[in-house]
Motif scaffolding. Structure first.
Motif, mmCIF file in Angstrom:
data_model
loop_
_atom_site.group_PDB
_atom_site.id
_atom_site.type_symbol
_atom_site.label_atom_id
_atom_site.label_comp_id
_atom_site.label_asym_id
_atom_site.label_seq_id
_atom_site.Cartn_x
_atom_site.Cartn_y
_atom_site.Cartn_z
ATOM 1 N N ASN A 22 4.495 -1.042 16.284
ATOM 2 C CA ASN A 22 3.310 -1.407 15.623
ATOM 3 C C ASN A 22 3.094 -0.373 14.384
ATOM 4 O O ASN A 22 2.057 -0.483 13.724
ATOM 5 C CB ASN A 22 2.098 -1.174 16.488
ATOM 6 N N GLU A 77 2.987 0.662 10.826
ATOM 7 C CA GLU A 77 3.138 -0.057 9.306
ATOM 8 C C GLU A 77 3.150 0.966 8.290
ATOM 9 O O GLU A 77 2.302 1.857 8.264
ATOM 10 C CB GLU A 77 1.929 -1.181 8.975
ATOM 11 N N LYS A 78 3.988 0.914 7.290
ATOM 12 C CA LYS A 78 3.913 1.621 6.235
ATOM 13 C C LYS A 78 2.680 1.692 5.357
ATOM 14 O O LYS A 78 2.268 0.647 5.000
ATOM 15 C CB LYS A 78 5.223 1.693 5.369
ATOM 16 N N LYS A 79 2.152 3.021 5.024
ATOM 17 C CA LYS A 79 0.830 2.888 4.403
ATOM 18 C C LYS A 79 0.830 3.431 3.157
ATOM 19 O O LYS A 79 1.288 4.631 3.221
ATOM 20 C CB LYS A 79 -0.318 3.358 5.084
ATOM 21 N N TYR A 137 2.189 6.644 7.804
ATOM 22 C CA TYR A 137 2.197 5.384 8.525
ATOM 23 C C TYR A 137 0.738 5.013 9.319
ATOM 24 O O TYR A 137 0.091 5.862 9.504
ATOM 25 C CB TYR A 137 3.412 5.023 9.757
ATOM 26 N N ASP A 159 -0.934 2.798 12.549
ATOM 27 C CA ASP A 159 -0.856 2.047 13.678
ATOM 28 C C ASP A 159 -2.112 1.321 14.092
ATOM 29 O O ASP A 159 -3.016 1.798 14.346
ATOM 30 C CB ASP A 159 -0.356 2.758 14.652
#
Length: 570
Positions: free
Chosen positions: A69, A71-73, A434, A436
């Motif tokens: 879950n 995601e690169k931020k 990242y 989540d």
């Protein structure tokens, strides 16, 4: 078994649970996550029950929603600065007095990450090689060193001020009349400005007491060159490395840690026989490594960088020397080995007007920061300029006697990989940042070798027996690593705190630990958990940190566990 609906942050989540007896109590345990839709949940529950009835259970947790879950931020430099302050990485220096521009203090988490970066750089470049040794030179030295190097007379930037927004800045000499301020305004040239910090040595301020804080780490490598070679007994080609503080009185420090007045460098001066410039014995090790190449010709023509093998770039004459290609690849590989994103790296060749007069070729290893592509590491061919200058000003012979040719040689620096610790610090934070959605928290996917805290240990409940086991584990692990011991708050909250500072593994002491002398280890990135014997824990943790074993194969996977998000939100 039965279906349970949970409402978290206003959204519905469905779980398959079962009742199990533990001692004199009957408790409910989660078997699987079923999704956000009731009909879909009922369908999945029947499928799972059928598999259980047929004794055909999967080896892994069933449809675990927390395995992938992340995601690169992408965040900007100011958001990263705020995060670093909040989590104990970096603070403005002396903030209670308003701070001081260009100076930063590293907090309890930041100092660990910084030290780990330096440790891994030193290990990679010195311990794992036979041809590079290290020194630690003084920050203040004889000022004649800086006269010989040219810093006293020519280490200057052009001090400018924007005619529109009045903001002061610095530009290179070749940029005068060619660049404007970020606001679009034209620059007014104020003066040349020497970037060295001056100080005085001794109780009385006189002309003879003048000294400087060093603006770079390179020069004491050159001044100590003959002594270092004598002591280390290295033969050409060889390198001398150093990690240490440098100081530059920047006109306009900016972009958080990117441009500071006090910073730390990790630098190598690599020396060769001038008559063997084309002989690079290590080139085959990296010749097929691919780099994003941005040559002078590409820049002038307005073309995009091209991804190509190092050997092709050298064979086509884009990179002039095998040695240069070797170090450009080597330094990029160091970043990759610690988890950096290759797509955010490129090598940019200096334009002719940018290069120092003594350099035949200079390249920058660049990184795509939120504010654009910028220099991460400079790699220059310095020739014999520095040793020649120090011979001239010191009247000392810095040549080496070559047993093979029976003659004295003044070596050349064929490559000078010079990297700022703070800029590397930024790269690893940006690339590991990242988010989540399920856990609703930041997860720093730092390589375990760089992680400030290697593991956190939690007793699952406040109980003297559990605490004693956890404390013994902490005491043992702390002989080798930085370990957190956390017994406050729910397990979900404790996981979250450690995810946000990049702790790769969390170790939980529970009721089974008391009975079976084992613990669970939770993986930060997947939230998978394994169970291992307490006596094997230290060895397994070491293998995990050094990437010598896959997490799934390090112990018995725990198939049923309470969902972390529930604990965190409830």
């Amino acid at each position: 078994m039965f279906i349970v609906k949970k409402i978290i942050s206003g959204k519905e989540y469905y779980y398959l649970r079962k009742s199990v007896r533990e001692g004199n109590k009957v408790i409910s345990k989660t078997v699987a996550y079923l999704g956000k839709n009731k009909e879909e949940a009922e369908k999945k529950a029947k499928e799972i029950e059928e598999k259980i009835k047929n004794n055909n259970l999967l080896d892994e947790p069933i449809n675990n929603p927390e395995i992938s879950n992340l995601e690169k931020k992408d965040i900007n430099i100011d958001e990263l600065a705020n995060f670093c302050k909040r989590k104990g990485f970096v603070y403005p220096s002396g903030e209670i007095y308003g701070g001081l521009s260009g100076f930063w203090d590293f907090g309890p988490i930041g100092v660990e990450l910084r030290n780990n970066i330096k440790k891994e750089w030193w290990k990679f470049h010195i311990y794992e090689r036979d041809d590079i040794t290290g020194i630690d030179g003084s920050i203040i030295t004889n000022p004649k060193v800086w006269k010989a190097s040219g810093h006293v007379d020519s280490f200057t930037d052009v001090y400018v001020k924007c005619l529109k927004c009045k903001r002061p800045n610095k530009i290179d000499k070749n940029e005068v009349g060619k660049v404007n301020c970020e606001c679009g305004g034209e620059y007014e040239v104020i003066s040349d400005f020497n970037l060295m910090f001056r100080t005085n040595v001794g109780p009385v301020v006189t002309d003879n007491s003048l000294a400087y804080l060093r603006p770079e780490t390179a020069q004491l490598i050159f001044a100590d060159f003959k002594l270092v070679q004598d002591n280390s007994r290295l033969k050409l080609p060889f390198g001398i490395a150093q990690i240490g503080k440098s100081f530059r009185n920047e006109i306009s420090p900016r972009d958080f840690l990117f441009r500071c007045r006090e910073f730390e460098q990790m630098e190598i001066e690599y020396f060769i026989d001038p008559e063997k410039r084309k002989d690079c014995p290590y080139f085959k090790d990296i010749e097929d490594f691919e780099l994003n190449v941005y040559s002078e010709e590409m820049q002038i023509a307005g073309k995009e960088p091209v991804r190509m093998k190092v050997k092709d770039a050298v064979n086509q004459g884009i990179i002039k020397l095998h040695w240069h290609g070797y170090f450009l690849a080597l330094e990029t590989k160091w970043f990759m080995s610690l988890g950096a994103n290759m797509n955010k790296f490129r090598i940019r060749q200096h334009l002719s007007q940018e290069r120092s007069h003594y350099a035949t070729d200079t390249w920058d290893l660049q990184y795509e920061f939120p504010f654009g592509w910028s220099e991460l590491q400079g790699i220059a061919d310095r020739g014999n300029f520095d040793l020649t200058q120090h011979e001239k000003y010191s009247n000392k012979d810095l040549k080496l006697f070559d047993e093979e040719s029976k003659k004295k040689i003044l070596p050349e620096v064929v490559s000078e990989p010079s990297l700022g610790v703070e800029r590397a610090f930024l790269v690893f934070l940006f690339d590991s940042y990242y988010y989540d959605k399920k856990r609703d928290n930041i997860v720093l996917k730092l390589n375990p070798k760089l992680a400030p805290v290697k593991a956190a240990v939690f007793p699952i409940i406040k109980n003297p027996e559990y605490n004693k086991i956890a404390e013994d584990i902490v005491k043992d692990l702390r002989k080798e690593w930085n370990i957190n011991y956390d017994k406050s708050g729910s397990i979900g909250r404790r996981y979250s705190r450690n995810d946000e500072i990049g702790t790769p593994y969390c170790i939980t002491v529970d009721e089974e630990s008391v009975l079976n002398k084992d613990v669970t280890i939770r993986d930060r990135d997947t939230t998978l958990q394994i169970r291992v014997k307490t006596k094997d824990l230290k060895d397994i943790l070491r293998k995990l940190i050094n990437n010598e074993i896959e997490f799934r194969k390090a112990g018995k996977i725990v198939k049923t566990r309470v969902k972390e998000t529930e604990e965190k939100k409830e």
